[in-house]
Design an enzyme around this catalytic site. Structure first.
Site, PDB file in Angstrom:
ATOM      1  N   HIS A  46       0.856  -1.195   0.000  1.00  0.00           N
ATOM      2  CA  HIS A  46       0.000   0.000   0.000  1.00  0.00           C
ATOM      3  C   HIS A  46       0.888   1.240   0.000  1.00  0.00           C
ATOM      4  O   HIS A  46       1.996   1.229   0.554  1.00  0.00           O
ATOM      5  CB  HIS A  46      -0.889   0.028   1.241  1.00  0.00           C
ATOM      6  N   GLU A  48       0.885   3.933   1.700  1.00  0.00           N
ATOM      7  CA  GLU A  48       1.304   4.406   3.017  1.00  0.00           C
ATOM      8  C   GLU A  48       2.460   3.581   3.572  1.00  0.00           C
ATOM      9  O   GLU A  48       3.420   4.135   4.124  1.00  0.00           O
ATOM     10  CB  GLU A  48       0.135   4.340   4.017  1.00  0.00           C
ATOM     11  N   CYS A  76      -6.462   2.305   5.331  1.00  0.00           N
ATOM     12  CA  CYS A  76      -7.141   1.098   5.793  1.00  0.00           C
ATOM     13  C   CYS A  76      -6.623   0.749   7.193  1.00  0.00           C
ATOM     14  O   CYS A  76      -5.771   1.446   7.746  1.00  0.00           O
ATOM     15  CB  CYS A  76      -6.863  -0.050   4.822  1.00  0.00           C
ATOM     16  N   CYS A  79      -2.754   0.259   7.274  1.00  0.00           N
ATOM     17  CA  CYS A  79      -1.991   1.493   7.097  1.00  0.00           C
ATOM     18  C   CYS A  79      -2.185   2.468   8.254  1.00  0.00           C
ATOM     19  O   CYS A  79      -1.235   3.119   8.683  1.00  0.00           O
ATOM     20  CB  CYS A  79      -2.367   2.139   5.765  1.00  0.00           C
TER      21      CYS A  79
END
Length: 143
Positions: A46, A48, A76, A79
Site C-alpha cells: 500500500h 502508506e 485502511c 496502514c
C-alpha cells in the site's frame, strides 16, 4: 497533497492510484510511495506502507515523531495501524473510503483511546481531485 496525488499517478495503469508522502517537521519529503500490490504481488504494498518504510530508512529509525503522513485515500486498518505504530504526529488524507477506511469511516484506529499513540487527523484535503482519479481508474476497469 499535490505531491501525494502525483505519486498516485505513478501507480497507473497497473494498480489503484493511491499515493502517499511522509513529510518532516521542516516540510521536507522523506518518504513517498504509491500502491504496488499488483506489480509486486505483495499484500502490504500500500502507498502508506511504502512511504513509511522509505521515511524510516531516511531517518534511520522506525519512530517518525514530528512527521506527517499525507495520503490520497483514507488509510485502511493496516496502514492506519502502521502510522500509529510509527508514531507519526499527523495523518492528512484526501477522500474518505467508506468500504475500508480506518481513520473515521468504518473504524477509527488513529484516534482509538485504547492505543498509546493518537496522531492528529486532517481529512478532506483535495478530496474531489483524489476521488476523480480513483473514479476514472475504476471506470476503466469496468469496460
Amino acid at each position: 497533497m499535490r505531491l501525494a496525488l502525483a505519486e498516485a499517478r505513478h501507480a497507473l495503469p497497473d494498480d489503484v492510484p493511491i499515493g502517499a508522502v511522509v513529510v518532516d517537521a521542516e516540510g521536507r519529503v522523506v518518504g513517498r510511495g504509491h500502491n504496488t500490490r499488483e506489480l509486486s504481488g505483495d499484500p502490504t504494498g500500500h502507498a502508506e506502507v511504502v512511504a513509511l518504510r522509505m521515511a524510516a530508512s531516511a531517518v534511520e529509525g522506525w519512530r517518525l515523531a514530528g512527521h506527517t503522513l499525507v495520503v490520497t485515500l483514507e488509510p485502511c486498518t493496516m496502514c492506519a495501524g502502521a502510522a500509529v505504530l510509527a508514531r507519526v504526529d499527523r495523518i492528512v488524507f484526501a477522500a474518505y473510503d467508506d468500504k475500508a477506511g480506518a481513520v473515521g469511516s468504518l473504524w477509527d484506529v488513529a484516534r482509538d483511546r485504547r492505543l498509546n499513540h493518537r496522531p492528529e487527523v486532517v481529512a478532506g484535503v483535495l478530496a474531489e481531485e483524489s476521488r476523480a482519479l480513483l473514479d476514472a481508474f475504476f471506470a476503466g476497469q469496468r469496460i
